[in-house]
Design a protein around this motif. Structure first.
Motif, PDB file in Angstrom:
ATOM      1  N   SER A 125       0.940  -1.061   0.060  1.00  0.00           N
ATOM      2  CA  SER A 125       0.015   0.099   0.145  1.00  0.00           C
ATOM      3  C   SER A 125       0.707   1.255   0.019  1.00  0.00           C
ATOM      4  CB  SER A 125      -0.788   0.055   1.203  1.00  0.00           C
ATOM      5  OG  SER A 125      -0.216   0.195   2.382  1.00  0.00           O
ATOM      6  N   GLU A 126       0.392   2.470  -0.495  1.00  0.00           N
ATOM      7  CA  GLU A 126       1.047   3.511  -0.516  1.00  0.00           C
ATOM      8  C   GLU A 126       1.406   4.186   1.102  1.00  0.00           C
ATOM      9  OE1 GLU A 126       0.317   8.250  -1.418  1.00  0.00           O
ATOM     10  OE2 GLU A 126      -1.096   6.771  -2.598  1.00  0.00           O
ATOM     11  N   ALA A 127       0.437   3.984   1.944  1.00  0.00           N
ATOM     12  CA  ALA A 127       0.782   4.257   3.219  1.00  0.00           C
ATOM     13  C   ALA A 127       2.118   3.509   3.876  1.00  0.00           C
ATOM     14  CB  ALA A 127      -0.392   4.183   4.194  1.00  0.00           C
ATOM     15  N   LEU A 162       5.511   4.948   5.214  1.00  0.00           N
ATOM     16  CA  LEU A 162       6.256   4.456   6.300  1.00  0.00           C
ATOM     17  C   LEU A 162       7.536   3.827   6.195  1.00  0.00           C
ATOM     18  CD1 LEU A 162       2.941   2.895   8.051  1.00  0.00           C
ATOM     19  CD2 LEU A 162       4.482   4.876   8.954  1.00  0.00           C
ATOM     20  N   LEU A 163       7.591   2.880   5.531  1.00  0.00           N
ATOM     21  CA  LEU A 163       8.794   2.104   5.127  1.00  0.00           C
ATOM     22  C   LEU A 163      10.244   3.048   4.573  1.00  0.00           C
ATOM     23  CD1 LEU A 163      10.248  -0.736   5.797  1.00  0.00           C
ATOM     24  CD2 LEU A 163       9.572  -1.401   3.637  1.00  0.00           C
ATOM     25  N   GLY A 164       9.654   3.899   3.783  1.00  0.00           N
ATOM     26  CA  GLY A 164      10.759   4.805   3.101  1.00  0.00           C
ATOM     27  C   GLY A 164      10.981   5.751   4.103  1.00  0.00           C
ATOM     28  N   ARG A 182      -1.519  -0.791  11.643  1.00  0.00           N
ATOM     29  CA  ARG A 182      -2.240  -1.413  10.718  1.00  0.00           C
ATOM     30  C   ARG A 182      -1.014  -2.535  10.013  1.00  0.00           C
ATOM     31  NH1 ARG A 182      -6.059   1.768   9.577  1.00  0.00           N
ATOM     32  NH2 ARG A 182      -4.990   2.760   7.989  1.00  0.00           N
ATOM     33  N   HIS A 183      -0.108  -1.694   9.469  1.00  0.00           N
ATOM     34  CA  HIS A 183       1.147  -2.440   8.706  1.00  0.00           C
ATOM     35  C   HIS A 183       2.206  -3.078   9.426  1.00  0.00           C
ATOM     36  CE1 HIS A 183      -0.682  -0.864   5.096  1.00  0.00           C
ATOM     37  NE2 HIS A 183      -0.873   0.330   5.859  1.00  0.00           N
TER      38      HIS A 183
END
Length: 182
Positions: free
Chosen positions: A2-4, A8-10, A42-43
Motif C-alpha cells: 500500500s502507499e501508506a 512508512l517504510l521509506g 495496521r501495517h
C-alpha cells in the motif's frame, strides 16, 4: 504494498539509516510519513517489526544486485569483483553512514531479538553466497576465503564512514583482488 506502508517504510529507512534505530521514534516516523499511528499499527505491530522490515528491504536490495551479477553469466571470480565494486560504490556514495546491518546489530546486541536475527540471516546468506562463488572459482579452502571477504567488507564499511572513502575503497578492492588471485 500500500502507499501508506511504502511511505512508512521509506521514511523509516531514511531516518533509521541516517540517525540510528533507537534515536528515531515512532511519532517522528508517523509525522514525516504523513500517516496516523493507527495506520502504522495496521501495517506493523510495533517499531521492532518496522526495523526488521527496513533490514529486509536492505537485504533484498543487496540480493537483487547479486542476482543481477549472477545472471550476467560471467565467471565466479568476475561476479565477486562486481559484488566488491558495488560495495565500494556504496561506500563512496554521498550520505554513506556504514553498513545498515552492522549498525543495527550494534543497537540490538541480544542474539534472540528479531532485529539481531534479521542481521544474522543476511550475513549468513552473504557469506554462503560469497563462499559458493569462491568455491566455483577454485579457491581452496573457500570457507576461509569467504570469511576473509566478509571481514574485508565489514572493515571497509566501518572505515568508509570514518576516513577517506576513496582510500578505503581502493584498499578494500586490493584486498578482494588478493583473495581472488592468491
Amino acid at each position: 504494498m500500500s502507499e501508506a506502508r511504502a511511505r512508512l517504510l521509506g521514511t523509516a529507512t531514511r531516518l533509521f539509516y541516517m540517525e540510528g534505530l533507537h534515536s528515531v521514534g515512532i511519532d517522528r516516523i508517523v509525522a514525516e510519513a504523513k500517516v496516523t499511528r493507527a495506520t502504522l499499527y495496521r501495517h506493523f505491530t510495533g517499531k521492532d517489526e518496522l526495523v526488521v522490515a527496513y533490514l529486509r528491504e536492505a537485504d533484498q536490495a543487496i540480493r537483487d544486485r547479486v542476482d543481477e551479477a549472477l545472471a550476467s553469466g560471467r565467471p565466479a571470480a568476475e561476479i565477486l569483483r562486481l559484488v566488491a565494486t558495488a560495495i565500494a560504490e556504496d561506500i563512496g556514495s554521498p550520505g554513506f553512514r556504514g553498513c545498515a546491518f552492522l549498525n543495527a546489530v550494534a543497537e540490538y546486541p541480544d542474539p534472540e531479538h528479531p532485529v539481531h536475527q534479521a542481521v544474522l540471516a543476511h550475513r549468513q546468506w552473504f557469506l554462503h553466497t560469497v563462499t559458493d562463488l569462491l568455491a566455483q572459482s577454485g579457491k581452496t579452502p573457500p570457507e576461509l576465503a569467504g570469511r576473509h571477504f566478509v571481514m574485508l567488507r565489514d572493515g571497509a564499511m566501518a572505515s568508509g564512514c570514518l576516513s577517506e572513502p576513496a582510500a578505503v575503497c581502493e584498499t578494500f578492492l586490493q584486498g578482494i583482488e588478493g583473495i581472488l588471485t592468491a
